[in-house]
Design a protein around this motif. Structure first.
Motif, PDB file in Angstrom:
ATOM      1  N   HIS A 170       0.825  -1.216   0.000  1.00 56.59           N
ATOM      2  CA  HIS A 170       0.000   0.000   0.000  1.00 56.59           C
ATOM      3  C   HIS A 170       0.857   1.262   0.000  1.00 56.59           C
ATOM      4  CE1 HIS A 170      -3.677  -2.315   1.804  1.00 56.59           C
ATOM      5  NE2 HIS A 170      -3.474  -2.585   0.531  1.00 56.59           N
ATOM      6  N   GLY A 171       1.950   1.230  -0.778  1.00 57.88           N
ATOM      7  CA  GLY A 171       2.802   2.396  -0.954  1.00 57.88           C
ATOM      8  C   GLY A 171       3.888   2.557   0.093  1.00 57.88           C
ATOM      9  N   LEU A 172       3.990   1.654   1.071  1.00 57.15           N
ATOM     10  CA  LEU A 172       4.963   1.771   2.158  1.00 57.15           C
ATOM     11  C   LEU A 172       5.968   0.634   2.085  1.00 57.15           C
ATOM     12  CD1 LEU A 172       2.466   2.702   5.014  1.00 57.15           C
ATOM     13  CD2 LEU A 172       3.902   4.259   3.680  1.00 57.15           C
ATOM     14  N   HIS A 173       7.226   0.934   2.445  1.00 55.44           N
ATOM     15  CA  HIS A 173       8.279  -0.063   2.304  1.00 55.44           C
ATOM     16  C   HIS A 173       9.374   0.160   3.334  1.00 55.44           C
ATOM     17  CE1 HIS A 173      10.870   2.992   0.406  1.00 55.44           C
ATOM     18  NE2 HIS A 173       9.782   3.381  -0.248  1.00 55.44           N
ATOM     19  N   SER A 174      10.458  -0.594   3.187  1.00 52.43           N
ATOM     20  CA  SER A 174      11.661  -0.508   4.018  1.00 52.43           C
ATOM     21  C   SER A 174      11.308  -0.664   5.491  1.00 52.43           C
ATOM     22  CB  SER A 174      12.414   0.794   3.722  1.00 52.43           C
ATOM     23  OG  SER A 174      12.795   0.845   2.351  1.00 52.43           O
ATOM     24  N   ASN A 175      11.641   0.312   6.339  1.00 49.31           N
ATOM     25  CA  ASN A 175      11.436   0.159   7.777  1.00 49.31           C
ATOM     26  C   ASN A 175       9.980   0.260   8.205  1.00 49.31           C
ATOM     27  OD1 ASN A 175      14.392   0.918   7.572  1.00 49.31           O
ATOM     28  ND2 ASN A 175      14.220   0.502   9.742  1.00 49.31           N
ATOM     29  N   ARG A 176       9.072   0.462   7.264  1.00 44.02           N
ATOM     30  CA  ARG A 176       7.639   0.491   7.613  1.00 44.02           C
ATOM     31  C   ARG A 176       6.961  -0.861   7.369  1.00 44.02           C
ATOM     32  NH1 ARG A 176       8.662   4.975   4.550  1.00 44.02           N
ATOM     33  NH2 ARG A 176       8.800   6.935   5.712  1.00 44.02           N
ATOM     34  N   VAL A 177       7.661  -1.794   6.752  1.00 41.94           N
ATOM     35  CA  VAL A 177       7.135  -3.137   6.524  1.00 41.94           C
ATOM     36  C   VAL A 177       8.018  -4.119   7.292  1.00 41.94           C
ATOM     37  CG1 VAL A 177       6.698  -4.940   4.819  1.00 41.94           C
ATOM     38  CG2 VAL A 177       6.158  -2.566   4.278  1.00 41.94           C
ATOM     39  N   LEU A 178       7.434  -4.733   8.288  1.00 39.23           N
ATOM     40  CA  LEU A 178       8.183  -5.651   9.134  1.00 39.23           C
ATOM     41  C   LEU A 178       8.153  -7.046   8.515  1.00 39.23           C
ATOM     42  CD1 LEU A 178       9.701  -5.832  11.843  1.00 39.23           C
ATOM     43  CD2 LEU A 178       7.532  -6.471  12.894  1.00 39.23           C
ATOM     44  N   ILE A 179       9.306  -7.698   8.458  1.00 42.94           N
ATOM     45  CA  ILE A 179       9.405  -9.059   7.936  1.00 42.94           C
ATOM     46  C   ILE A 179       9.745  -9.989   9.092  1.00 42.94           C
ATOM     47  CG2 ILE A 179      10.610 -10.597   6.356  1.00 42.94           C
ATOM     48  CD1 ILE A 179      11.138  -8.232   4.556  1.00 42.94           C
ATOM     49  N   MET A 180       8.882 -10.977   9.305  1.00 43.74           N
ATOM     50  CA  MET A 180       9.099 -11.983  10.342  1.00 43.74           C
ATOM     51  C   MET A 180       9.632 -13.248   9.683  1.00 43.74           C
ATOM     52  SD  MET A 180       8.222 -10.417  13.135  1.00 43.74           S
ATOM     53  CE  MET A 180       8.121 -11.776  14.313  1.00 43.74           C
ATOM     54  N   ASN A 181      10.885 -13.545   9.918  1.00 46.68           N
ATOM     55  CA  ASN A 181      11.549 -14.704   9.327  1.00 46.68           C
ATOM     56  C   ASN A 181      11.565 -15.838  10.341  1.00 46.68           C
ATOM     57  OD1 ASN A 181      13.142 -16.488   7.898  1.00 46.68           O
ATOM     58  ND2 ASN A 181      15.024 -15.306   8.122  1.00 46.68           N
ATOM     59  N   ASN A 182      10.682 -16.838  10.131  1.00 43.00           N
ATOM     60  CA  ASN A 182      10.576 -17.976  11.044  1.00 43.00           C
ATOM     61  C   ASN A 182      10.320 -17.499  12.483  1.00 43.00           C
ATOM     62  OD1 ASN A 182      10.554 -20.582  11.980  1.00 43.00           O
ATOM     63  ND2 ASN A 182      12.737 -20.957  11.674  1.00 43.00           N
ATOM     64  N   GLY A 183       9.420 -16.515  12.617  1.00 47.33           N
ATOM     65  CA  GLY A 183       9.038 -16.024  13.934  1.00 47.33           C
ATOM     66  C   GLY A 183       9.945 -14.960  14.508  1.00 47.33           C
ATOM     67  N   SER A 220       6.608  -1.457  17.046  1.00 48.83           N
ATOM     68  CA  SER A 220       6.785  -0.309  16.165  1.00 48.83           C
ATOM     69  C   SER A 220       7.434  -0.750  14.858  1.00 48.83           C
ATOM     70  CB  SER A 220       7.657   0.744  16.849  1.00 48.83           C
ATOM     71  OG  SER A 220       8.951   0.229  17.108  1.00 48.83           O
ATOM     72  N   ASP A 221       7.327   0.066  13.868  1.00 50.51           N
ATOM     73  CA  ASP A 221       7.846  -0.144  12.511  1.00 50.51           C
ATOM     74  C   ASP A 221       6.854  -0.866  11.611  1.00 50.51           C
ATOM     75  OD1 ASP A 221      10.121   0.999  13.523  1.00 50.51           O
ATOM     76  OD2 ASP A 221      11.230  -0.887  13.644  1.00 50.51           O
ATOM     77  N   ALA A 222       5.789  -1.463  12.145  1.00 50.97           N
ATOM     78  CA  ALA A 222       4.834  -2.195  11.298  1.00 50.97           C
ATOM     79  C   ALA A 222       3.694  -1.280  10.864  1.00 50.97           C
ATOM     80  CB  ALA A 222       4.297  -3.420  12.025  1.00 50.97           C
ATOM     81  N   ILE A 223       4.029  -0.081  10.380  1.00 53.14           N
ATOM     82  CA  ILE A 223       3.013   0.871   9.938  1.00 53.14           C
ATOM     83  C   ILE A 223       2.333   0.394   8.662  1.00 53.14           C
ATOM     84  CG2 ILE A 223       2.698   3.185   8.978  1.00 53.14           C
ATOM     85  CD1 ILE A 223       4.592   4.276  10.977  1.00 53.14           C
ATOM     86  N   GLY A 224       3.121  -0.174   7.742  1.00 50.69           N
ATOM     87  CA  GLY A 224       2.578  -0.564   6.455  1.00 50.69           C
ATOM     88  C   GLY A 224       2.032  -1.974   6.405  1.00 50.69           C
ATOM     89  N   GLY A 225       2.539  -2.833   7.259  1.00 49.57           N
ATOM     90  CA  GLY A 225       2.100  -4.215   7.252  1.00 49.57           C
ATOM     91  C   GLY A 225       3.212  -5.147   7.685  1.00 49.57           C
TER      92      GLY A 225
END
Length: 776
Positions: A170-183, A220-225
């Protein structure tokens, strides 16, 4: 006409059936409810619910729900049972509608060649969740994580050339999209546009995308998803199985090999293990008209996992290492401002190369290590406690186009920028037992400590930071409703260390704020559901946004930070409705995200000349921005075994503070596909052929004269896919897939490719995918 006639006949039969019911005795009572695991609170699929002494019974659906209808008033005894759980009976006095939920206690039962597993996911239930798994995930094998997600509605990529892609939600990336790698929250140098997630997608058997702010559960940081990269459950007490994947791409002459082997140990009951590894090699990428010099890639990854299960106890250990070297397009490094402006104006690089696998300067290499240990325990009363600790080490080296002044052999291989980031995370989560069978929740605490050491010419300072977060989430679940509410508090302290005019300067920042969420899911029927979520989130500025000052060679840009930046604060609302019927389905979602003090890289009026060449010049700045959009997806089997599917993404972003638009916002897009499912023939199964078209609009909503190059024109790309599965034996099968992207070799440029200033995007790319699965 045949379709209309059959539909009319079905409708008349339905009317006759309804009229017949109206003449029956008034046995209109019903009983319904949900069947769950008493320890985990997760729904149990396929459990049998029946009335003792009668033959009628039903099975629970994918949400653990059941319903018995057309019952006469009276006293009944309900029984719920499924293999692996103790059966349970409950007496009811039925006078009208009644709701009865079951919480079954797990029973240790040993059955040969039978395995019952459950996949746990902590994604918010009231937010749109899209999962890629199975055959859909297999079609993306060999691509990066960002490229694997491009088929999800509302998701695109921020590219730096053709080899580096970061997911954009939804137009947001980098530090606004949190990636959970194996928890575990992935912690690397993700602040850079060319710093793609150091994750091997072959690790995952499912990749899920949570759209919208998810700061309550993930901090925090999960503004975009949030993107959840989830491997398969460990194969406890199972024989050895595995798979071998081989993928070849014509463009770049790239080859990928990945293998996985897993199983249990006969002499250790409750033990499971897995080993996985990937090798990737590729050369220069080709546009429709010329090669892009120095765009090769080399990658070597592996992971090891082991786990133990005994009644309510579980212990898991996981280690992965991701090692990559990526060439940076040499045509993006230009010696003078005049030459840079001419390249941007002419639309082609000055020097065109041929094909080569060699990776020369400029390039970057990165190594990411993750070590995780997790243990959990299910108490007999239904409570569950989980403790997870992890260490991540990210070592990134960036090499300039020009060699160091020292001409010694050692200096020739010396990087101009080195970042070494160490992250330590510690998470404790308590799932309390269900209250009245309907209320379940979580309480947790998370900590993060990390320190980053940098050497070479200055770009960002050394730093260390500490985070602590506390959260509480509760869910209320009935057969029709699921309500969810939660609260999260985060505190962050950041200390930076830099040298200015030969003096050491230390800066200290403290940030803290609350996040909240409230959402609801309504199941109107088995086919029709709706969900809505209101949430707040926030994000503190990272070190690069505060202090960047220099040439970022990986992005071919000069970036300047601002130490006065304030944290971003977001108000997010998102809603969706979904209807799924036999033969067709549709989902419509809308969202509105208002971000106060939104931080972005703003292009400056003129490029900048440095001793390392001329580069586009960007500064970090802030404004208030609104993000609003619509996601629509649907499919329709209009002819037997023939399905058409469409995905529409519409996004409008506005600079509320300055009454204008923002730069680097994804344009609207429409993705269509026509798929024909082949009939099975002997050992050949699941064959299909499909053709697709991606239409990307021109991004016209940009500030005037705000960038070094106007947004590219709209473009249309065609693709072709085909695949099938050969059942070699009961324990072996071979999957074959063919894919051609940019089928007609269209010349185009993507607005979210930071190298669009210098060259076109990738031309035609054909791939062949083979997957051999062996074992039971």
């Amino acid at each position: 006409m045949l379709f209309v006639r059959n539909s009319l006949l079905t409708f008349l039969l339905a009317l006759s059936w309804i009229a017949a019911i109206g003449q029956q005795p008034a046995c209109e009572c019903f009983v319904k409810g949900v069947v769950k695991d008493r320890h985990t609170g997760q729904p149990i699929i396929g459990a049998t619910v029946l009335i003792v002494g009668q033959s009628n019974g039903v099975f629970t659906d994918e949400n653990g729900r059941y319903e018995l209808r057309n019952l006469c008033p009276g006293n009944y005894t309900l029984e719920c049972r499924i293999i692996g759980y103790s059966p349970f009976q409950q007496k009811i006095d039925l006078t009208a509608g009644h709701e009865e939920n079951f919480n079954l206690l797990e029973q240790e039962v040993h059955l040969k060649d039978v395995e019952i597993t459950a996949h746990r996911t902590d994604a918010p239930s009231s937010q749109p969740l899209t999962t890629i798994s199975g055959a859909d995930l297999d079609k993306t094998r060999g691509q990066t994580l960002g490229e694997s997600l491009k088929g999800v509605t509302g998701v695109t990529t921020l590219q730096t050339g053709s080899s580096i892609a970061k997911p954009v939600i939804h137009g947001l990336h980098s530090n606004r999209v949190l990636i959970m790698n194996n928890g575990i929250r992935q912690e690397g140098q993700q602040w850079g546009s060319e710093h793609a997630p150091e994750i091997d997608p072959f690790i995952a058997t499912r990749i899920s995308v949570v759209k919208g702010a998810a700061g309550v559960r993930y901090g925090s940081d999960a503004i975009g998803g949030v993107i959840l990269v989830e491997p398969e459950e460990l194969p406890v007490d199972r024989p050895i199985t595995g798979e071998l994947n081989a993928v070849g791409f014509s463009n770049g002459r790239q080859g990928v090999m990945s293998g996985t082997v897993q199983g249990g140990l006969n002499f250790v009951k409750g033990f499971g293990w897995r080993a996985q590894g990937t090798i990737k090699r590729g050369g220069n990428i080709r546009t429709p008209n010329y090669f892009l010099g120095n765009t090769g890639i080399s990658e070597n990854n592996f992971s090891l996992a082991a786990g133990y299960r005994r009644k309510g106890l579980g212990i898991d250990v996981f280690y992965s290492r991701f090692d990559t070297q990526i060439g940076i397009f040499s045509g993006s490094h230009i010696g003078s401002v005049t030459d840079l402006l001419n390249v941007i104006k002419n639309g082609e690089p000055f020097v065109k190369s041929g094909f080569s696998y060699a990776i020369n300067r400029p390039n970057q290499n990165a190594t990411h290590e993750l070590l995780k240990a997790e243990t959990h325990y299910h108490f007999n009363d239904g409570n569950r406690l989980q403790w997870t600790i992890a260490r991540q080490y990210n070592n990134r080296n960036e090499f300039d186009l020009h060699r160091p002044r020292n001409d010694s052999i050692a200096a020739l291989n010396h990087p101009e920028l080195t970042f070494k980031l160490t992250s330590l995370t510690n998470d404790v989560v308590w799932d309390h037992k269900p209250i009245a069978g309907k209320i379940s929740g979580q309480v947790g605490v998370s900590t993060l400590y990390q320190y980053n050491l940098m050497s070479g010419r200055p770009l960002i300072p050394n730093f260390n930071q500490f985070n602590i977060g506390l959260f509480w989430i509760e869910r209320y679940v009935t057969s029709k409703w699921e309500l969810e509410a939660g609260l999260h508090y985060d505190y962050r302290t950041l200390k930076t260390y830099r040298i200015v005019n030969r003096e050491k300067i230390a800066d200290h920042f403290d940030f803290g704020n609350f996040s909240g969420t409230a959402g609801a899911t309504r199941n109107f029927s088995e086919r029709f559901s709706a969900r809505v979520n209101l949430g707040t989130a926030w994000r503190a500025p990272n070190v690069s946004e505060l202090f960047s000052d220099g040439v970022h060679h990986g992005a071919a840009a000069y970036e300047k930070g601002d130490a006065t930046l304030q944290p971003e604060k977001a108000l997010n609302s998102i809603a969706s409705v979904k209807y799924a019927a036999p033969g067709w389905s549709v989902e419509v979602g809308g969202y509105y995200n208002y971000i106060f003090d939104f931080i972005y890289l703003k292009p400056q009026p003129e490029p900048i000349l440095t001793i390392r060449g001329a580069f586009p010049y960007f500064k970090y700045t802030q404004t208030d921005a609104s993000f609003k959009g619509i996601d629509i997806s649907g499919s329709w089997e209009f002819v037997k075994r023939t399905t058409i599917s469409s995905k529409l993404t519409y996004l409008r972003v506005y600079d509320e503070r300055n009454d204008g638009y923002l730069v680097m916002i994804p344009p609207n897009r429409l993705d269509n596909a026509l798929k024909y499912q082949l009939a099975d023939r002997g050992k050949w199964k699941d064959g299909f052929i499909s053709i697709g078209n991606l239409l990307v609009a021109e991004q016209k909503r940009v500030p005037p004269n705000s960038d070094f190059l106007t947004p590219p024109k709209a473009y249309s790309l065609w693709s072709l896919q085909a695949g099938t599965t050969l059942k070699v034996s009961e324990k072996q099968q071979l999957e074959i897939g063919i894919n051609v992207q940019n089928l007609f070799n269209t010349v185009y440029r993507d607005y979210l490719n930071r190298f669009r200033y210098y060259a076109d995007d990738m031309g035609r790319n054909a791939s062949l995918r083979l997957k051999w699965k062996f074992g039971a």
